[in-house]
Design an enzyme around this catalytic site. Structure first.
Site, mmCIF file in Angstrom:
data_model
loop_
_atom_site.group_PDB
_atom_site.id
_atom_site.type_symbol
_atom_site.label_atom_id
_atom_site.label_comp_id
_atom_site.label_asym_id
_atom_site.label_seq_id
_atom_site.Cartn_x
_atom_site.Cartn_y
_atom_site.Cartn_z
ATOM 1 N N GLU A 38 0.793 -1.236 0.000
ATOM 2 C CA GLU A 38 0.000 0.000 0.000
ATOM 3 C C GLU A 38 0.821 1.279 0.000
ATOM 4 O O GLU A 38 0.559 2.199 0.776
ATOM 5 C CB GLU A 38 -0.951 -0.020 1.208
ATOM 6 C CG GLU A 38 -1.839 -1.251 1.216
ATOM 7 C CD GLU A 38 -2.793 -1.317 2.417
ATOM 8 O OE1 GLU A 38 -2.584 -0.580 3.381
ATOM 9 O OE2 GLU A 38 -3.733 -2.122 2.357
ATOM 10 N N GLU A 76 -5.863 -10.822 -0.924
ATOM 11 C CA GLU A 76 -6.702 -10.587 0.265
ATOM 12 C C GLU A 76 -8.182 -10.593 -0.099
ATOM 13 O O GLU A 76 -8.961 -9.751 0.349
ATOM 14 C CB GLU A 76 -6.342 -9.242 0.905
ATOM 15 C CG GLU A 76 -4.865 -9.088 1.228
ATOM 16 C CD GLU A 76 -4.511 -7.801 1.970
ATOM 17 O OE1 GLU A 76 -5.427 -7.161 2.510
ATOM 18 O OE2 GLU A 76 -3.327 -7.457 2.001
HETATM 19 C C1 GLA Z 1 -4.942 -4.421 4.452
HETATM 20 C C2 GLA Z 1 -3.662 -5.145 4.844
HETATM 21 C C3 GLA Z 1 -3.940 -6.457 5.517
HETATM 22 C C4 GLA Z 1 -5.084 -6.365 6.504
HETATM 23 C C5 GLA Z 1 -6.297 -5.847 5.788
HETATM 24 C C6 GLA Z 1 -7.527 -5.769 6.643
HETATM 25 O O1 GLA Z 1 -5.447 -4.786 3.255
HETATM 26 O O2 GLA Z 1 -2.807 -5.366 3.772
HETATM 27 O O3 GLA Z 1 -2.793 -6.886 6.167
HETATM 28 O O4 GLA Z 1 -4.713 -5.571 7.562
HETATM 29 O O5 GLA Z 1 -5.991 -4.537 5.364
HETATM 30 O O6 GLA Z 1 -7.547 -6.512 7.770
#
Ligand code: GLA
Length: 321
Positions: A125, A232
């Site tokens: 990010e 994710e």
């Molecule tokens: C982001 C992070 C993850 C996690 C998610 C939500 O996407 O990359 O590690 O913390 O948020 O839980």
């Protein structure tokens, strides 16, 4: 139909789940039946695993790592550098050189302890969601604008057994995607050892509307010629802008979720040559961040298995092709 997601998808990609030490016990059967790749939900993040300069806290990450190895599952590393979970000491009395030396030492120690990790989210990010290019973080403030390249160089030096990913969200938003692709190309040009594109894929019911955007987006990522991991995945039962406390999702919302999952996996299967792993951000709806974000205590369930760990309609939709 064979009743195992990883079996059903064995000619397409690995199927992963984000887990933590309690979950590998409470969801053990489900994990072993359906998944072949695990990610530590929080346990390998900088602040958790290295809370003080001379103290590492390996216990939780070790549990997940050993569970994966004992059961023949693959394991991803998440996340080496992020703007959250930064321990206080890391940028204290620091400078570009000191921060990079601290990162290098940290990376080396993790590489030695977890040699079987096959893919690392090296940088998480780092791009801005608004009009800026980089997200403003202590990393960029201390190291400078070339910190992406520097972080990947450090990772490349030590994490020899792992593919090295840049990971981000809103990956199909055209503005964010443009930045993502530009940065990957810049890193490739600078010789930084980036080998993978991590697409978080935290989707919501907004995505029922336009699957064209996701398909066009995948095509652009595929052109980079790198490995792609969906890192994710979940599909919230609410649109992003809905921050109300609802007592329960409606039948219509569940139906829309099924549609999003079905369409999404159709697109993902088209890119099976590029996509190596599809990881869900959780194993089942009883333990997921969506139950407390963005509304604490709102019932939501973004995964394929319900609170009793039973397959949902979305599971069957994803398996029916
Ligand atoms: C982001 C992070 C993850 C996690 C998610 C939500 O996407 O990359 O590690 O913390 O948020 O839980």
């Amino acid at each position: 139909m064979k009743f195992s997601l990883k079996e059903i998808y064995k000619d397409y990609f690995n199927i992963g789940a984000a887990v933590n030490p309690p979950v590998i016990e409470t969801h053990k059967d489900l994990i072993l039946q359906h998944f072949n790749s695990l990610t530590c939900e929080n346990e390998m993040k900088f602040g958790n695993i290295h809370p003080e300069e001379n103290r590492y806290n390996f216990e939780s990450a070790d549990k997940v790592y050993s569970f994966a190895r004992e059961n023949g599952l693959m394991i991803r590393g998440h996340a080496l550098v992020w703007h959250q979970e930064i321990p206080q000491w890391l940028f204290q009395n620091s400078s570009r050189e000191i921060a990079l030396a601290r990162l290098e030492e940290h990376t080396k120690i993790l590489a030695e302890r977890y040699p079987d990790i096959y893919a690392w989210d090296v940088l998480n990010e780092g791009l801005d969601d608004g009009d800026g290019f980089y997200r403003n973080t202590p990393w960029i403030e201390t190291v400078g604008e070339d910190y992406f390249e520097k972080v990947f160089e450090t990772a490349g030096k030590h994490l020899k057994n792992a593919a090295l990913f840049y990971n981000d969200y809103n990956e199909f938003d055209p503005k964010k995607q443009e930045k993502y692709i530009r940065k990957i190309k810049e890193m490739q040009k600078a010789g930084a050892p980036v080998s993978g594109v991590g697409l978080q894929c935290h989707l919501g019911l907004n995505h029922a509307v336009d699957f064209g955007e996701i398909r066009r987006g995948m095509e652009e990522y595929a052109k980079l010629g790198l490995k792609i991991h969906i890192t994710e995945l979940d599909v919230s039962l609410y649109p992003f802008e809905d921050k109300e406390m609802h007592t329960a999702p409606t039948f219509e919302q569940y139906k829309q979720q099924v549609r999003v999952y079905k369409e999404l996996f159709k697109v993902l299967r088209e890119y099976k040559n590029e996509i190596e792993t599809v990881t869900f951000w959780g194993a089942a709806d009883d333990v997921t961040w969506l139950n407390y974000f963005p509304v604490k205590g709102r019932k939501n369930g973004g995964l394929l298995f319900d609170e009793e760990h039973e397959p949902k309609e979305a599971f069957y939709a994803v398996c029916d092709f």
